[in-house]
Design an enzyme around this catalytic site. Structure first.
Site, PDB file in Angstrom:
ATOM      1  N   HIS A  20       0.692  -0.897  -0.050  1.00 35.97           N
ATOM      2  CA  HIS A  20      -0.180  -0.072   0.008  1.00 35.97           C
ATOM      3  C   HIS A  20       0.960   1.207   0.108  1.00 35.97           C
ATOM      4  O   HIS A  20       0.564   2.351  -0.591  1.00 35.97           O
ATOM      5  CB  HIS A  20      -0.787   0.088   1.128  1.00 35.97           C
ATOM      6  N   ASP A 131      -6.578   5.176   2.418  1.00 39.45           N
ATOM      7  CA  ASP A 131      -6.689   3.718   2.200  1.00 39.45           C
ATOM      8  C   ASP A 131      -7.927   3.007   2.542  1.00 39.45           C
ATOM      9  O   ASP A 131      -8.777   3.311   3.403  1.00 39.45           O
ATOM     10  CB  ASP A 131      -5.552   2.881   3.015  1.00 39.45           C
ATOM     11  N   ALA A 354      13.838  -7.851  -3.087  1.00 40.91           N
ATOM     12  CA  ALA A 354      14.297  -7.570  -4.244  1.00 40.91           C
ATOM     13  C   ALA A 354      14.191  -6.398  -4.722  1.00 40.91           C
ATOM     14  O   ALA A 354      12.971  -6.031  -4.663  1.00 40.91           O
ATOM     15  CB  ALA A 354      13.831  -9.115  -5.209  1.00 40.91           C
ATOM     16  N   GLN A 356      12.627  -5.407  -7.256  1.00 43.54           N
ATOM     17  CA  GLN A 356      11.611  -6.313  -8.273  1.00 43.54           C
ATOM     18  C   GLN A 356      11.555  -5.344  -9.604  1.00 43.54           C
ATOM     19  O   GLN A 356      11.548  -6.011 -10.684  1.00 43.54           O
ATOM     20  CB  GLN A 356      10.225  -6.374  -7.735  1.00 43.54           C
ATOM     21  N   HIS A 371       2.364 -14.173  -7.098  1.00 47.32           N
ATOM     22  CA  HIS A 371       1.184 -14.322  -6.233  1.00 47.32           C
ATOM     23  C   HIS A 371       0.030 -13.608  -6.586  1.00 47.32           C
ATOM     24  O   HIS A 371      -1.030 -13.688  -5.935  1.00 47.32           O
ATOM     25  CB  HIS A 371       1.600 -14.282  -4.712  1.00 47.32           C
ATOM     26  N   SER A 376       2.289  -6.282  -8.048  1.00 46.17           N
ATOM     27  CA  SER A 376       3.162  -7.029  -8.695  1.00 46.17           C
ATOM     28  C   SER A 376       2.744  -7.244 -10.078  1.00 46.17           C
ATOM     29  O   SER A 376       3.450  -7.293 -11.140  1.00 46.17           O
ATOM     30  CB  SER A 376       3.390  -8.453  -7.954  1.00 46.17           C
ATOM     31  N   ALA A 394      -6.359 -13.278  -0.152  1.00 42.63           N
ATOM     32  CA  ALA A 394      -6.922 -12.024  -0.479  1.00 42.63           C
ATOM     33  C   ALA A 394      -7.598 -12.096  -1.878  1.00 42.63           C
ATOM     34  O   ALA A 394      -8.292 -12.991  -2.058  1.00 42.63           O
ATOM     35  CB  ALA A 394      -5.976 -10.764  -0.371  1.00 42.63           C
ATOM     36  N   GLU A 395      -7.450 -10.765  -2.811  1.00 48.44           N
ATOM     37  CA  GLU A 395      -8.225 -10.873  -4.070  1.00 48.44           C
ATOM     38  C   GLU A 395      -7.392 -11.424  -5.249  1.00 48.44           C
ATOM     39  O   GLU A 395      -7.604 -11.555  -6.103  1.00 48.44           O
ATOM     40  CB  GLU A 395      -8.589  -9.496  -4.286  1.00 48.44           C
ATOM     41  N   GLN A 396      -6.193 -12.148  -4.443  1.00 47.34           N
ATOM     42  CA  GLN A 396      -5.175 -12.667  -5.529  1.00 47.34           C
ATOM     43  C   GLN A 396      -5.995 -13.713  -6.590  1.00 47.34           C
ATOM     44  O   GLN A 396      -5.176 -13.684  -7.652  1.00 47.34           O
ATOM     45  CB  GLN A 396      -3.774 -13.074  -4.707  1.00 47.34           C
TER      46      GLN A 396
HETATM   47  N1  UDP Z   1       8.315  -5.909  -3.550  1.00 49.87           N
HETATM   48  C1  UDP Z   1       9.840  -5.481  -4.028  1.00 49.87           C
HETATM   49  N2  UDP Z   1      10.793  -6.633  -3.676  1.00 49.87           N
HETATM   50  C2  UDP Z   1      10.294  -7.657  -2.940  1.00 49.87           C
HETATM   51  C3  UDP Z   1       8.940  -8.100  -2.682  1.00 49.87           C
HETATM   52  C4  UDP Z   1       8.022  -7.043  -3.257  1.00 49.87           C
HETATM   53  O1  UDP Z   1      10.101  -4.539  -4.748  1.00 49.87           O
HETATM   54  O2  UDP Z   1      11.335  -8.551  -2.694  1.00 49.87           O
HETATM   55  C5  UDP Z   1       7.251  -4.808  -4.116  1.00 49.87           C
HETATM   56  C6  UDP Z   1       6.748  -5.248  -5.264  1.00 49.87           C
HETATM   57  O3  UDP Z   1       7.527  -4.798  -6.425  1.00 49.87           O
HETATM   58  C7  UDP Z   1       5.334  -4.497  -5.291  1.00 49.87           C
HETATM   59  C8  UDP Z   1       5.269  -4.627  -3.674  1.00 49.87           C
HETATM   60  O4  UDP Z   1       6.330  -4.835  -3.104  1.00 49.87           O
HETATM   61  O5  UDP Z   1       5.561  -3.050  -5.577  1.00 49.87           O
HETATM   62  C9  UDP Z   1       4.323  -6.000  -3.268  1.00 49.87           C
HETATM   63  O6  UDP Z   1       3.029  -5.793  -3.573  1.00 49.87           O
HETATM   64  P1  UDP Z   1       1.806  -6.557  -4.374  1.00 49.87           P
HETATM   65  O7  UDP Z   1       0.677  -5.941  -4.267  1.00 49.87           O
HETATM   66  O8  UDP Z   1       2.408  -7.243  -5.333  1.00 49.87           O
HETATM   67  O9  UDP Z   1       1.844  -7.573  -3.011  1.00 49.87           O
HETATM   68  P2  UDP Z   1       1.705  -7.783  -1.401  1.00 49.87           P
HETATM   69  O10 UDP Z   1       2.884  -7.758  -0.867  1.00 49.87           O
HETATM   70  O11 UDP Z   1       0.659  -6.691  -1.195  1.00 49.87           O
HETATM   71  O12 UDP Z   1       1.077  -8.971  -1.139  1.00 49.87           O
END
Ligand code: UDP
Length: 481
Positions: A20, A131, A354, A356, A371, A376, A394-396
């Site tokens: 978030h 939020d 990471a 990402q 996931h 992501s 969740a909503e995944q």
């Molecule tokens: N993320 C990242 N490195 C990691 C894990 C996650 O940069 O090792 C970032 C990813 O790029 C995304 C956020 O964390 O922007 C994760 O949000 P997402 O909605 O995908 O999943 P959540 O963590 O809320 O389940």
């Protein structure tokens, strides 16, 4: 540029979890780069994370007006572990139930209400983007005539999906939890099973909380959506006409981070040297690496991690695998003995966090095992990378259907259920097959073409004249006047 009292002032109040906070930061940066003043409201520990990013943004663009307002969040007094100001910091004692503690964390945030009211009273922003998990924010803002806009953090598809599920409850009319059914009203004939539905009983504490979330959204001034029209036009239209909410799609927010620094520093400090990571990717053929990550919250049991490791090893493909384990004293029972050695040169395990977006945007990355968290998913879309979909909660499970049934850019591992403790294990054979399929299987080329096409649309949407650019203009016009 000094502070300008006439500047359009947007206050952001993100839920304290990386999924978030990351898009909120991007949103604040976006609004400020279009001339607004952005204030992000958060707790002391989270402010440190956010400030670093704001400094980076300001270094790149000194005219940005972005600031933080800190609210008190006395964790121990609220029954949370010391310093637990972010879902990521949630540590559990042996007797703690993870789900119970997560719910406690969610409910504790209502402690902010009075402080937020004071802040709204003294600062009177033009708009509050709060939020979804702060349902009390609508009333708080109303008291001071500040329009409250909701940020869910996810796209139109899951929003419409939830609406149809709540309205028709089709999962209550099936004979078994694995009998497929079509979601009524939802465009696209989306097929689901009961066990993939995330419908909380309204009698439970979480059910009541989610009802409040929905009610506060109905009374809000609208919704900002991290998405772009061309990704999910049928669902954007459905949301505006049938769900009847005002909504502005302003994403994908991640693509605003174009430089190395911004991409490298999203969320937390990476547990790997970003330059080394890029060098490693540079040494690989285009579209030859699969990136495996399950976001910032999901925690797999060791048994599942072992299957992932064995599947990646068996696939013979290049991989970067992010494992959310980096605690001192972890004896790494989740890693099959010698696996890292055997896959040396073609595999990289990142323990912790990471970079990402840097990885996804690299041309060597050709597949993303995800996931299906909305951020992501969208980051994968914006990078043009086909996915292996593996929702865990969740909503995944809904997001997965967008990727596999609507966009047709994904291969599913057919994760079946939301099980407490993530118990629905996916075998090494499934991991191996899915990884090979997404990188170079029979339909890989077609899938990749569709993914690349979406990425072009994603990037065009935020450019001047693009759909998200225009929606942001409408948003600014609406609330600054
Ligand atoms: N993320 C990242 N490195 C990691 C894990 C996650 O940069 O090792 C970032 C990813 O790029 C995304 C956020 O964390 O922007 C994760 O949000 P997402 O909605 O995908 O999943 P959540 O963590 O809320 O389940």
């Amino acid at each position: 540029m000094g502070s300008n009292p006439q500047r359009f002032h947007v206050m952001f109040f993100p839920f304290m979890g990386h999924g978030h906070m990351i898009p909120t930061l991007d949103m604040a940066n976006l609004l400020s780069s279009r001339g607004a003043k952005s204030t992000i409201v958060t707790t002391p520990l989270n402010s440190k994370i956010l400030q670093k990013h704001i400094d980076t943004f300001k270094n790149l663009n000194p005219s940005l007006e972005m600031e933080i307002q800190i609210l008190d969040f006395p964790c121990v007094q609220l029954g949370l572990p010391e310093g637990c100001e972010n879902l990521d910091f949630l540590t559990l004692n042996n007797n703690d139930d993870r789900e119970v503690m997560i719910l406690k964390f969610f409910l504790s945030t209502s402690f902010f209400k009075d402080q937020l009211e004071k802040l709204l009273e003294t600062t009177r922003p033009d708009c509050l983007i709060a939020d979804m998990f702060f349902p009390w924010a609508t009333k708080a803002a109303e008291k001071f005539n500040v329009p409250r806009v909701v940020f869910h953090g996810f796209g139109y598809f899951p929003l419409c999906f939830e609406y149809c599920i709540k309205l028709h409850k089709p999962h209550k009319r099936v004979a078994s939890n694995c009998e497929p059914f079509v979601i009524p009203d939802l465009p696209g004939n989306i097929v689901m099973t009961q066990e993939q539905i995330n419908d909380r009983d309204e009698g439970t504490e979480i059910g009541k909380f989610m009802m409040e979330v929905t009610e506060s959204e109905v009374k809000s001034s609208g919704v900002v959506v991290n998405s772009f029209y061309e990704l999910e036009p049928d669902y954007a239209d459905f949301y505006k006409s049938v769900v009847a909410k005002r909504a502005w799609n302003i994403g994908p927010l991640s693509v605003l981070n174009r430089g190395f620094e911004e991409k490298a520093e999203r969320g937390k400090k990476a547990s790997v040297d970003e330059v080394e990571c890029l060098k490693w990717l540079d040494s690989k053929e285009p579209n030859s690496v699969v990136y495996v990550s399950f976001g910032s919250v999901a925690n797999f049991k060791n048994e599942q991690l072992i299957e992932i490791a064995a599947g990646l090893e068996a696939s013979s493909k290049n991989f970067i695998w992010v494992v959310r384990k980096n605690k001192a004293g972890d004896n790494e029972e989740w890693l099959p003995e010698g696996m890292e050695e055997r896959t040396k040169g073609r595999g990289m395990i990142i323990r912790g966090w990471a970079p990402q977006v840097l990885i996804l945007d690299h041309q060597a990355t050709g597949g993303f095992v995800t996931h299906c968290g909305w951020n992501s998913l969208l980051e994968g879309v914006a990078a043009g990378v086909p996915m292996v979909t593996w929702p865990v909660g969740a909503e995944q499970f809904y997001n997965e259907k967008l990727v596999t049934q609507v966009l047709r850019t994904g291969v599913t591992v057919e994760a079946k259920r939301e099980v407490k403790g993530l118990g629905d294990r996916i075998s090494r054979e499934t991991v191996d097959k899915a990884v090979r399929e997404v990188l170079a299987g029979e339909e890989a080329e077609e899938r990749r073409k569709r993914a690349k096409n979406l990425a072009e649309n994603a990037n065009a949407a935020v450019e001047e004249g693009g759909s998200s650019f225009n929606d942001l203009n409408s948003f600014i016009e609406e609330f600054s006047s």
